[in-house]
Design an enzyme around this catalytic site. Structure first.
Site, PDB file in Angstrom:
ATOM      1  N   GLY A  79       0.812  -1.207   0.000  1.00  0.00           N
ATOM      2  CA  GLY A  79       0.000   0.000   0.000  1.00  0.00           C
ATOM      3  C   GLY A  79       0.842   1.252   0.000  1.00  0.00           C
ATOM      4  N   GLN A 189      -8.017   0.367   4.778  1.00  0.00           N
ATOM      5  CA  GLN A 189      -8.733  -0.130   5.953  1.00  0.00           C
ATOM      6  C   GLN A 189     -10.203  -0.416   5.673  1.00  0.00           C
ATOM      7  OE1 GLN A 189      -7.580  -1.203   8.662  1.00  0.00           O
ATOM      8  NE2 GLN A 189      -5.547  -0.314   8.867  1.00  0.00           N
ATOM      9  N   GLY A 210      -3.634  -5.963   0.173  1.00  0.00           N
ATOM     10  CA  GLY A 210      -4.051  -7.342   0.359  1.00  0.00           C
ATOM     11  C   GLY A 210      -4.120  -7.816   1.791  1.00  0.00           C
ATOM     12  N   HIS A 211      -3.107  -7.512   2.590  1.00  0.00           N
ATOM     13  CA  HIS A 211      -3.072  -8.108   3.929  1.00  0.00           C
ATOM     14  C   HIS A 211      -4.070  -7.471   4.891  1.00  0.00           C
ATOM     15  CE1 HIS A 211      -0.790  -5.243   6.594  1.00  0.00           C
ATOM     16  NE2 HIS A 211      -0.445  -4.734   5.423  1.00  0.00           N
ATOM     17  N   THR A 247       8.628  -8.027 -12.745  1.00  0.00           N
ATOM     18  CA  THR A 247       7.946  -9.293 -13.001  1.00  0.00           C
ATOM     19  C   THR A 247       6.902  -9.548 -11.922  1.00  0.00           C
ATOM     20  OG1 THR A 247       9.927 -10.183 -14.056  1.00  0.00           O
ATOM     21  CG2 THR A 247       8.283 -11.771 -13.286  1.00  0.00           C
ATOM     22  N   CYS A 334       6.559   3.435  21.794  1.00  0.00           N
ATOM     23  CA  CYS A 334       7.444   3.371  22.962  1.00  0.00           C
ATOM     24  C   CYS A 334       8.874   3.698  22.547  1.00  0.00           C
ATOM     25  CB  CYS A 334       7.392   1.980  23.588  1.00  0.00           C
ATOM     26  SG  CYS A 334       8.349   1.827  25.106  1.00  0.00           S
TER      27      CYS A 334
END
Length: 390
Positions: A79, A189, A210-211, A247, A334
């Site tokens: 993304g 999202q 995709g993820h 590719t 953090c």
């Protein structure tokens, strides 16, 4: 062990906005392209043709999910790359026409914000960052006041990954187009959680990842409205209509297509189911800590799977680190043992204390009532122990 068994035996997974498991149906679709169908889609022989056919099918599946034409889909690795292609690819040609103004907003994904800063440094692009209100929403009138004859591109996310706030994209896109500017939305999202139709949205460019909807990591796409042609970020062999060289990762593309097809099938039922579980989780936490909880984000215009909630008097990151039964996120970072509050929540005008007390609990395809109950009980027990043990 199946993903269902793994999730049942492990901590309650409430971090679907960070990443989703790869759906077993997606894995099954991919496997032949990791073994027998190994060809290069650019090759003219039988092995290449079978790979090229698979890429074309995946392109059609992704296009169908968002109401686009297959030839409008350009595959990218991530993304972040798709966002870079949208912003750089639109702004660099616009410079030759005297349009050097880009508009975004302050709660965008870092891949958009950092690309804007790079365009400022390298090319002198003028960037306007719109503010958001207490719900994380952009005021369309603020956009209307900001666009002008030099505006080339407006890039505003569809939905925020921390709060779930959904922006009024059709109205915002209309304002951009009235000024002669292109409109890009990062819809990473939103995919698979709510309907996304580029025709109804009126956008020129749209990023999907995709993820975020049960495909593998490392595969994404940018919809580029015909007949637009962007300045490539990666040049080379002419793949993807010379918009993105390299590719093709055929197996990952097949996975993206399979994930898109399944997401399309589930859109009639899954958003309603997730909203019910999200609201159950919210009610449970509010009942456990009356007067101490505050929901961050828009009360109604938010993703059905996302609950960003603060519980006063705690540091959410400390609670989560001590609660092994729950896998979830905060938006704080953090550094050297100290926590920095979420930039998104601060931009919404919330206090540092409220931002540090915020959990981002995001649900998904394998979340059930048992997971909600298990997570709520574990978080409640840990918060009640107090800061000395959290």
């Amino acid at each position: 062990m199946s993903i269902v068994d793994h999730l049942r035996d492990g901590p309650a997974y409430l971090d679907y906005n960070a990443t989703t498991p790869v759906d077993p149906e997606v894995v099954e679709a991919m496997l032949p392209y990791l073994t027998t169908h190994f060809g290069n889609p650019s090759s003219s022989h039988a092995y290449g043709r079978s790979a090229a056919t698979a890429v074309a099918a995946a392109r059609a599946q992704v296009a169908a999910l968002i109401g686009a034409a297959p030839e409008e889909i350009v595959f990218t690795s991530t993304g972040s790359e798709a966002n870079a292609l949208a912003l750089q690819g639109a702004m660099l040609p616009a410079l030759r026409t005297g349009r050097n103004h880009l508009i975004t907003q302050i709660t965008e994904h870092p891949s958009v914000l950092e690309t804007c800063e790079a365009l400022k440094r390298r090319h002198g692009i003028w960037v306007t960052y719109l503010a958001v209100d207490e719900h994380g929403s952009v005021d369309p009138e603020a956009l209307r006041r900001s666009v002008n004859e030099r505006t080339a591109l407006v890039s505003l996310q569809f939905a925020n990954g921390e709060t779930g706030t959904i922006h009024p994209i059709p109205q915002l896109a209309d304002i951009a187009h009235e000024a002669g500017a292109l409109f890009h939305t990062d819809a990473a999202q939103a995919m698979g959680k709510i309907p996304v139709d580029v025709g109804l949205l009126g956008v020129d460019l749209l990023t999907l990842v995709g993820h975020k909807f049960y495909a593998p990591k490392g595969i994404a796409a940018l919809r580029i409205r015909k007949p637009l042609h962007l300045e490539p970020v990666i040049s080379g062999g002419g793949q993807e209509r010379a918009q993105r060289a390299g590719t093709e990762n055929v197996a990952a593309l097949v996975g993206l297509g399979a994930a898109a097809a399944k997401a399309a099938r589930l859109l009639s039922t899954e958003p309603r189911r997730l909203a019910g579980l999200r609201d159950l989780l919210q009610r449970t936490l509010e009942a456990a800590f009356p007067g101490r909880t505050q929901v961050n984000g828009h009360p109604s215009e938010r993703l059905p799977n996302t609950l960003n909630i603060s519980v006063s008097g705690i540091v959410a990151a400390d609670v989560l680190s001590a609660t092994s039964e729950v896998a979830a996120s905060t938006a704080s970072a953090c550094h050297s043992g100290t926590h920095r509050p979420s930039d998104v929540l601060l931009a919404m005008g919330h206090s540092t204390e409220r931002a540090l007390a915020a959990f981002r609990l995001s649900l998904g395809r394998w979340t059930g009532e048992g997971d909600v109950d298990r997570a709520a009980r574990a978080l409640t027990a840990q918060i009640r122990k107090g800061p000395d043990t959290a």
